[in-house]
Design a protein around this motif. Sequence first.
Motif, mmCIF file in Angstrom:
data_model
loop_
_atom_site.group_PDB
_atom_site.id
_atom_site.type_symbol
_atom_site.label_atom_id
_atom_site.label_comp_id
_atom_site.label_asym_id
_atom_site.label_seq_id
_atom_site.Cartn_x
_atom_site.Cartn_y
_atom_site.Cartn_z
ATOM 1 N N SER A 258 -69.410 -97.836 21.949
ATOM 2 C CA SER A 258 -70.041 -97.922 22.897
ATOM 3 C C SER A 258 -69.830 -95.551 23.813
ATOM 4 O O SER A 258 -69.523 -95.254 22.853
ATOM 5 C CB SER A 258 -68.426 -97.588 24.213
ATOM 6 N N ALA A 259 -70.448 -95.909 24.528
ATOM 7 C CA ALA A 259 -71.605 -94.940 25.206
ATOM 8 C C ALA A 259 -70.877 -94.212 26.444
ATOM 9 O O ALA A 259 -71.660 -93.343 26.852
ATOM 10 C CB ALA A 259 -73.241 -94.453 24.785
ATOM 11 N N ASN A 260 -69.873 -94.687 26.840
ATOM 12 C CA ASN A 260 -69.126 -94.659 28.580
ATOM 13 C C ASN A 260 -68.518 -93.405 28.542
ATOM 14 O O ASN A 260 -68.459 -92.187 27.386
ATOM 15 C CB ASN A 260 -68.565 -95.518 28.521
ATOM 16 N N TYR A 261 -68.417 -92.304 29.252
ATOM 17 C CA TYR A 261 -68.120 -91.335 29.912
ATOM 18 C C TYR A 261 -66.719 -91.096 29.270
ATOM 19 O O TYR A 261 -66.643 -89.754 28.455
ATOM 20 C CB TYR A 261 -68.203 -91.295 31.346
ATOM 21 N N MET A 262 -66.042 -91.494 28.972
ATOM 22 C CA MET A 262 -64.361 -91.591 28.404
ATOM 23 C C MET A 262 -64.973 -91.379 27.368
ATOM 24 O O MET A 262 -64.183 -90.469 26.734
ATOM 25 C CB MET A 262 -63.525 -91.905 29.476
ATOM 26 N N VAL A 263 -65.182 -91.409 26.330
ATOM 27 C CA VAL A 263 -66.030 -91.488 25.182
ATOM 28 C C VAL A 263 -66.800 -90.201 24.747
ATOM 29 O O VAL A 263 -65.880 -89.367 23.769
ATOM 30 C CB VAL A 263 -66.526 -92.657 24.004
ATOM 31 N N GLN A 264 -67.453 -90.326 26.040
ATOM 32 C CA GLN A 264 -67.772 -88.791 25.930
ATOM 33 C C GLN A 264 -67.452 -87.154 25.548
ATOM 34 O O GLN A 264 -67.110 -86.216 25.392
ATOM 35 C CB GLN A 264 -69.083 -88.893 27.010
ATOM 36 N N ASP A 265 -66.452 -88.007 26.735
ATOM 37 C CA ASP A 265 -65.063 -86.977 26.326
ATOM 38 C C ASP A 265 -64.187 -86.671 25.250
ATOM 39 O O ASP A 265 -63.937 -85.312 25.390
ATOM 40 C CB ASP A 265 -64.262 -86.632 28.118
ATOM 41 N N LEU A 266 -64.280 -87.456 25.088
ATOM 42 C CA LEU A 266 -63.304 -87.668 23.708
ATOM 43 C C LEU A 266 -63.960 -86.932 22.839
ATOM 44 O O LEU A 266 -63.567 -86.842 21.810
ATOM 45 C CB LEU A 266 -62.822 -89.294 23.220
ATOM 46 N N CYS A 267 -65.673 -87.216 22.684
ATOM 47 C CA CYS A 267 -66.411 -86.748 21.760
ATOM 48 C C CYS A 267 -66.010 -84.689 21.708
ATOM 49 O O CYS A 267 -65.930 -84.018 21.001
ATOM 50 C CB CYS A 267 -67.879 -87.042 22.049
ATOM 51 N N PHE A 268 -66.581 -84.451 23.237
ATOM 52 C CA PHE A 268 -66.595 -82.586 23.384
ATOM 53 C C PHE A 268 -65.304 -81.813 22.936
ATOM 54 O O PHE A 268 -65.286 -81.307 22.204
ATOM 55 C CB PHE A 268 -67.024 -82.744 25.052
ATOM 56 N N PHE A 269 -64.327 -83.496 23.310
ATOM 57 C CA PHE A 269 -62.987 -82.559 22.676
ATOM 58 C C PHE A 269 -62.313 -82.763 21.709
ATOM 59 O O PHE A 269 -62.249 -81.180 20.285
ATOM 60 C CB PHE A 269 -62.471 -83.771 23.087
ATOM 61 N N LEU A 270 -63.003 -83.856 20.814
ATOM 62 C CA LEU A 270 -63.273 -83.242 19.131
ATOM 63 C C LEU A 270 -63.264 -82.311 18.170
ATOM 64 O O LEU A 270 -63.003 -81.517 17.371
ATOM 65 C CB LEU A 270 -63.095 -84.932 18.393
ATOM 66 N N LYS A 271 -65.092 -82.133 19.275
ATOM 67 C CA LYS A 271 -65.913 -80.761 18.771
ATOM 68 C C LYS A 271 -65.349 -80.075 19.302
ATOM 69 O O LYS A 271 -65.234 -78.789 18.217
ATOM 70 C CB LYS A 271 -67.594 -80.744 19.349
ATOM 71 N N LYS A 272 -64.263 -79.329 19.891
ATOM 72 C CA LYS A 272 -63.642 -78.521 19.550
ATOM 73 C C LYS A 272 -62.192 -78.664 18.744
ATOM 74 O O LYS A 272 -61.765 -77.205 18.725
ATOM 75 C CB LYS A 272 -62.651 -78.143 21.569
ATOM 76 N N LEU A 273 -62.135 -79.160 18.483
ATOM 77 C CA LEU A 273 -61.132 -79.528 17.404
ATOM 78 C C LEU A 273 -61.509 -78.504 15.765
ATOM 79 O O LEU A 273 -60.715 -78.605 15.278
ATOM 80 C CB LEU A 273 -59.994 -80.442 17.174
ATOM 81 N N GLY A 274 -62.975 -78.535 16.169
ATOM 82 C CA GLY A 274 -63.353 -78.608 14.694
ATOM 83 C C GLY A 274 -64.236 -79.801 14.191
ATOM 84 O O GLY A 274 -64.581 -79.676 12.776
ATOM 85 N N VAL A 275 -63.838 -81.024 14.488
ATOM 86 C CA VAL A 275 -64.170 -82.499 13.968
ATOM 87 C C VAL A 275 -65.838 -82.638 13.912
ATOM 88 O O VAL A 275 -66.229 -82.225 15.857
ATOM 89 C CB VAL A 275 -63.987 -83.652 14.307
#
Length: 507
Positions: A258-275
Amino acid sequence: MSSTNEKIGQLIYHIRQERGLTQAEFARKLNTSQSAVNRIEHGKQNLSLETLGRISDVLNKPLISISGGAVNLRIEGGHELRGSITLKTSKNAAVGLLCASLLNKGTTRLKSVARIEEVNRLIEVLQSIGVNVRWLPGNDLEIKPPATLNLVGMNKEAARKTRSVIMFIGSLMHVTSNFQIPYAGGCELGRRTVLPHLYALEEFGVNVDTKSGHYNILVRKQLPKRNVVLYESGDTTTENILMAAARTEGTTVIKMASANYMVQDLCFFLKKLGVKIEGIGTSTLTVHGVKEIKKNVTYAPAEDPVEAMTFISAAITTNSTITIQRAPIEFLELELMKLEKMGLRYELSETYKSANGQTDLVDITVHKHNGKLSASAEKLYGRPFPGVNIDNLPYFVPIAAVAKGRTLIHDWVYEDRALMYTEMKKIGVDIELADPHRAFVNGPARFRAADVVCPSGIRPAVMLLIGMLAAPGTSMLRNVYTINRGYEDLAERLNSLGAKITVMHEL
């Protein structure tokens, strides 16, 4: 109503005294004024469920029980709305981020989190397993995990009230090799399978054995040997597998995501964690997982497109002009195009960024239609992004009710949600159920006031509330816990636009 408020006020006063707090100290902890506390304690302030929850948090004493008295809404309909409303952050993003916070051994701070019942239930689950979760000023949430989680102590009652608990598998699989979670609950929208979650988790060496009332999870963690193809492009499924991949060392490719809004938010958060994640906003995500995460991070989820659609629907149904501020336009463009083809006039501001630095926002001004809307020429249906958001589809029902002609709403995802649409008959909408997935709405409706118990689905419940706003006379919508699962202070915020809704507590 006044006697009820007085009883609640007296209870708050006595508990405050027991805690040794002055009115001024109590007001500071509530992030409000001393005069507001004085009004509350004298029964001169209507209190929402969320406000009572905040007071309970400060006093460390539950003032209300979910199993106790119901919360009802009395709606004086037929009033035009006007003014502007600023959207809150996404509920669906918040629940995913709360589950993902368990990936981080450091402190996670989430900004401006919606104080809704779904979030409250997940906080209860987190606290029951030893996570230190506390509200900070500005509705920020601070989440600090312990050295060792107490998974045996999980609050099963709270967990069963939310479907989101299924996403704990993707984060807890990195912590222990054997644990249990209760069956996922949430809205009663039909047979909502968890098999897509389980099929994808198997690729990571996670075996889920279904027992009576719970899932037993056995983990022999491994890097998937092939691309993880999702059985369905579900939002929570994608989030669960993102969490599974985030702390599995190596590269995982997730297909049909899914490319939906909550998935994108999770991706941005994981990137802040270094993923590292590639392909955000597409159906193929490449995740470069890491073994450990221990960072102190702050993240601001983006605003809620479903809340935006709620206010758009309320404006159209009541033939009003309002401005919805901070709307995530990428997830509303198709809905607005459908409405434009039905005859709606609206304006968009220039785009600007959400606090996450990623999501594009606009201000949307919806203009009065004065009865000039026409039924959609084609059927309206939801689908995974990109498409009309599945959660936005119900809000086309009251819109179709004020349009001239016959509209087909095809809700193919859930077996039972279209059945809930027929509740609109009670307030004067001419709606025909073709089958469990399809309903015809014949407009324009002659709305009438009614006394109705809230349906169990969040969106059908709010859809009914929107219809009642357009119905002349006084309606009652009873037991609105369902609405409070997905919206914070919705009645109060509609009142700020000119609605006349009274929150009534049954004690």
